[in-house]
Write a protein that holds these residues in place. Structure first.
Motif, PDB file in Angstrom:
ATOM      1  N   ARG A  27      16.672 -20.387  66.600  1.00 46.59           N
ATOM      2  CA  ARG A  27      16.368 -21.417  67.583  1.00 46.59           C
ATOM      3  C   ARG A  27      15.859 -22.701  66.930  1.00 46.59           C
ATOM      4  NH1 ARG A  27      18.835 -20.657  71.734  1.00 46.59           N
ATOM      5  NH2 ARG A  27      17.482 -22.183  72.698  1.00 46.59           N
ATOM      6  N   ILE A  28      15.617 -22.672  65.616  1.00 50.10           N
ATOM      7  CA  ILE A  28      15.071 -23.827  64.901  1.00 50.10           C
ATOM      8  C   ILE A  28      16.158 -24.454  64.033  1.00 50.10           C
ATOM      9  CG2 ILE A  28      13.407 -24.566  63.133  1.00 50.10           C
ATOM     10  CD1 ILE A  28      11.598 -22.293  64.081  1.00 50.10           C
ATOM     11  N   GLY A  29      16.252 -25.763  64.069  1.00 52.23           N
ATOM     12  CA  GLY A  29      17.142 -26.473  63.162  1.00 52.23           C
ATOM     13  C   GLY A  29      18.595 -26.501  63.588  1.00 52.23           C
ATOM     14  N   CYS A  30      18.912 -26.010  64.766  1.00 54.21           N
ATOM     15  CA  CYS A  30      20.286 -26.015  65.248  1.00 54.21           C
ATOM     16  C   CYS A  30      20.324 -26.650  66.626  1.00 54.21           C
ATOM     17  CB  CYS A  30      20.829 -24.591  65.364  1.00 54.21           C
ATOM     18  SG  CYS A  30      20.864 -23.684  63.829  1.00 54.21           S
ATOM     19  N   ASP A  31      21.412 -27.308  66.918  1.00 53.38           N
ATOM     20  CA  ASP A  31      21.600 -27.812  68.275  1.00 53.38           C
ATOM     21  C   ASP A  31      22.088 -26.658  69.130  1.00 53.38           C
ATOM     22  OD1 ASP A  31      20.831 -30.395  67.698  1.00 53.38           O
ATOM     23  OD2 ASP A  31      22.859 -31.047  67.198  1.00 53.38           O
ATOM     24  N   ARG A  32      21.286 -26.242  70.049  1.00 53.17           N
ATOM     25  CA  ARG A  32      21.618 -25.133  70.940  1.00 53.17           C
ATOM     26  C   ARG A  32      21.873 -25.657  72.334  1.00 53.17           C
ATOM     27  NH1 ARG A  32      22.700 -20.334  68.438  1.00 53.17           N
ATOM     28  NH2 ARG A  32      21.423 -20.192  66.588  1.00 53.17           N
ATOM     29  N   LEU A  33      22.827 -25.060  73.011  1.00 47.52           N
ATOM     30  CA  LEU A  33      23.095 -25.436  74.399  1.00 47.52           C
ATOM     31  C   LEU A  33      22.083 -24.798  75.340  1.00 47.52           C
ATOM     32  CD1 LEU A  33      26.980 -24.987  74.449  1.00 47.52           C
ATOM     33  CD2 LEU A  33      25.688 -27.121  74.269  1.00 47.52           C
ATOM     34  N   THR A  34      21.638 -23.595  74.986  1.00 44.83           N
ATOM     35  CA  THR A  34      20.728 -22.848  75.843  1.00 44.83           C
ATOM     36  C   THR A  34      19.284 -23.234  75.541  1.00 44.83           C
ATOM     37  OG1 THR A  34      22.291 -21.009  75.827  1.00 44.83           O
ATOM     38  CG2 THR A  34      20.082 -20.527  76.572  1.00 44.83           C
ATOM     39  N   HIS A  35      18.498 -23.398  76.598  1.00 46.87           N
ATOM     40  CA  HIS A  35      17.073 -23.707  76.471  1.00 46.87           C
ATOM     41  C   HIS A  35      16.285 -22.463  76.852  1.00 46.87           C
ATOM     42  CE1 HIS A  35      18.265 -27.883  76.142  1.00 46.87           C
ATOM     43  NE2 HIS A  35      19.023 -27.692  77.213  1.00 46.87           N
ATOM     44  N   VAL A  36      15.069 -22.341  76.310  1.00 48.39           N
ATOM     45  CA  VAL A  36      14.266 -21.143  76.552  1.00 48.39           C
ATOM     46  C   VAL A  36      12.831 -21.526  76.895  1.00 48.39           C
ATOM     47  CG1 VAL A  36      13.535 -18.909  75.648  1.00 48.39           C
ATOM     48  CG2 VAL A  36      15.632 -19.951  74.789  1.00 48.39           C
ATOM     49  N   ILE A  37      12.337 -20.913  77.954  1.00 48.26           N
ATOM     50  CA  ILE A  37      10.928 -21.024  78.322  1.00 48.26           C
ATOM     51  C   ILE A  37      10.314 -19.651  78.101  1.00 48.26           C
ATOM     52  CG2 ILE A  37       9.326 -21.281  80.258  1.00 48.26           C
ATOM     53  CD1 ILE A  37      11.261 -23.414  81.350  1.00 48.26           C
ATOM     54  N   THR A  38       9.234 -19.606  77.358  1.00 44.08           N
ATOM     55  CA  THR A  38       8.514 -18.358  77.149  1.00 44.08           C
ATOM     56  C   THR A  38       7.453 -18.254  78.237  1.00 44.08           C
ATOM     57  OG1 THR A  38       8.887 -18.533  74.775  1.00 44.08           O
ATOM     58  CG2 THR A  38       7.192 -16.979  75.493  1.00 44.08           C
ATOM     59  N   VAL A  39       7.548 -17.191  79.037  1.00 43.89           N
ATOM     60  CA  VAL A  39       6.565 -16.966  80.089  1.00 43.89           C
ATOM     61  C   VAL A  39       5.251 -16.640  79.391  1.00 43.89           C
ATOM     62  CG1 VAL A  39       5.980 -15.525  82.083  1.00 43.89           C
ATOM     63  CG2 VAL A  39       8.359 -16.165  81.656  1.00 43.89           C
ATOM     64  N   LEU A  40       4.147 -17.200  79.869  1.00 43.13           N
ATOM     65  CA  LEU A  40       2.853 -17.075  79.207  1.00 43.13           C
ATOM     66  C   LEU A  40       2.601 -15.666  78.696  1.00 43.13           C
ATOM     67  CD1 LEU A  40       0.226 -18.394  78.368  1.00 43.13           C
ATOM     68  CD2 LEU A  40      -0.717 -17.782  80.589  1.00 43.13           C
ATOM     69  N   ASP A  41       2.390 -15.568  77.406  1.00 42.27           N
ATOM     70  CA  ASP A  41       2.152 -14.283  76.766  1.00 42.27           C
ATOM     71  C   ASP A  41       1.298 -14.538  75.537  1.00 42.27           C
ATOM     72  OD1 ASP A  41       2.279 -11.853  75.362  1.00 42.27           O
ATOM     73  OD2 ASP A  41       4.228 -11.408  76.226  1.00 42.27           O
ATOM     74  N   ARG A  42       0.177 -13.878  75.453  1.00 38.51           N
ATOM     75  CA  ARG A  42      -0.744 -14.126  74.341  1.00 38.51           C
ATOM     76  C   ARG A  42      -0.325 -13.446  73.049  1.00 38.51           C
ATOM     77  NH1 ARG A  42      -5.924 -12.615  77.726  1.00 38.51           N
ATOM     78  NH2 ARG A  42      -4.330 -11.853  79.097  1.00 38.51           N
ATOM     79  N   HIS A  43       0.688 -12.582  73.103  1.00 40.11           N
ATOM     80  CA  HIS A  43       1.053 -11.810  71.918  1.00 40.11           C
ATOM     81  C   HIS A  43       2.238 -12.383  71.150  1.00 40.11           C
ATOM     82  CE1 HIS A  43      -1.749  -8.779  73.234  1.00 40.11           C
ATOM     83  NE2 HIS A  43      -1.154  -8.745  74.410  1.00 40.11           N
ATOM     84  N   TYR A  44       2.973 -13.305  71.740  1.00 43.79           N
ATOM     85  CA  TYR A  44       4.186 -13.809  71.107  1.00 43.79           C
ATOM     86  C   TYR A  44       4.182 -15.334  71.074  1.00 43.79           C
ATOM     87  CZ  TYR A  44       5.828  -9.065  71.907  1.00 43.79           C
ATOM     88  OH  TYR A  44       5.955  -7.709  71.913  1.00 43.79           O
ATOM     89  N   ALA A  45       4.806 -15.863  70.052  1.00 43.83           N
ATOM     90  CA  ALA A  45       4.978 -17.312  69.957  1.00 43.83           C
ATOM     91  C   ALA A  45       6.107 -17.737  70.888  1.00 43.83           C
ATOM     92  CB  ALA A  45       5.319 -17.693  68.516  1.00 43.83           C
ATOM     93  N   ASP A  46       6.120 -19.015  71.238  1.00 49.98           N
ATOM     94  CA  ASP A  46       7.199 -19.537  72.064  1.00 49.98           C
ATOM     95  C   ASP A  46       8.530 -19.411  71.332  1.00 49.98           C
ATOM     96  OD1 ASP A  46       5.491 -20.241  74.110  1.00 49.98           O
ATOM     97  OD2 ASP A  46       5.302 -22.330  73.485  1.00 49.98           O
TER      98      ASP A  46
END
Length: 190
Positions: A27-46
């Motif tokens: 998900r880093i450094g590439c042009d992606r068509l899909t966007h992602v929202i991480t639902v609030l979670d204290r255990h995982y990074a976005d």
């Protein structure tokens, strides 16, 4: 763990797969068509740091009951987005979406989103590899100045310059790419 995938018929060249423990998120450094929202979670990074063009809308409703359902309907009706919620048992709960301009670029929007989810999950499970093409070389354990000592030559392997690739996600995909590139390299030698 290095795994030899294929060796040339004369035994002088080979291609190996090696785990890539230092690969960046797909998900880093590439042009992606899909966007992602991480639902609030204290255990995982976005998954995506910015959440895409609808992130502000998510931030306004994220604390409501049934926020994911509300966001999904809003994104579909107001923005024409294709939306998939992903509830991974071993990762963050996420909302993946394609905006209309992204939908126009793919044949099957749902399949495209699911393939990006699968790619991200594979990366998160460390299913990332690199391949190295190597050639056999001879070496003597002692320099020539010790000619009176009898030690035979030995064979070892050295990397062929500019013939490696890293960050290949899934073993099957990395193996296929390694074999294809090894075949192409062998053909370029003749």
């Amino acid at each position: 763990m290095t795994e030899i995938i294929e060796t040339s018929t004369d035994g002088r060249l080979r291609v190996c797969l090696v785990p890539d423990s230092d690969a960046d998120s797909p998900r880093i450094g590439c042009d992606r068509l899909t966007h992602v929202i991480t639902v609030l979670d204290r255990h995982y990074a976005d998954v995506d740091m910015d959440g895409g063009p609808l992130a502000d809308g998510w931030r306004q409703i994220k604390d409501r009951d049934k926020a994911v359902g509300i966001f999904t309907r809003w994104a579909q009706i107001a923005h024409g987005a294709e939306v998939i919620e992903d509830r991974a048992h071993d990762g963050p709960r996420t909302i993946w979406y394609l905006m209309p301009e992204g939908i126009a670029e793919v044949n099957d929007p749902e399949d495209h989103i699911r393939s990006e989810i699968a790619e991200y999950r594979a990366w998160a499970r460390d299913e990332v590899y690199g391949y190295i093409i190597e050639r056999a070389v001879k070496w003597k354990p002692l320099p020539d100045e010790y000619e009176d000592v009898t030690i035979g030559e030995r064979t070892t392997w050295e990397e062929v310059t500019d013939r490696s690739c890293w960050g290949l996600i899934t073993y099957e995909g990395a193996e296929r790419e390694a074999k294809d590139q090894f075949t192409a390299y062998l053909k370029s030698l003749h």
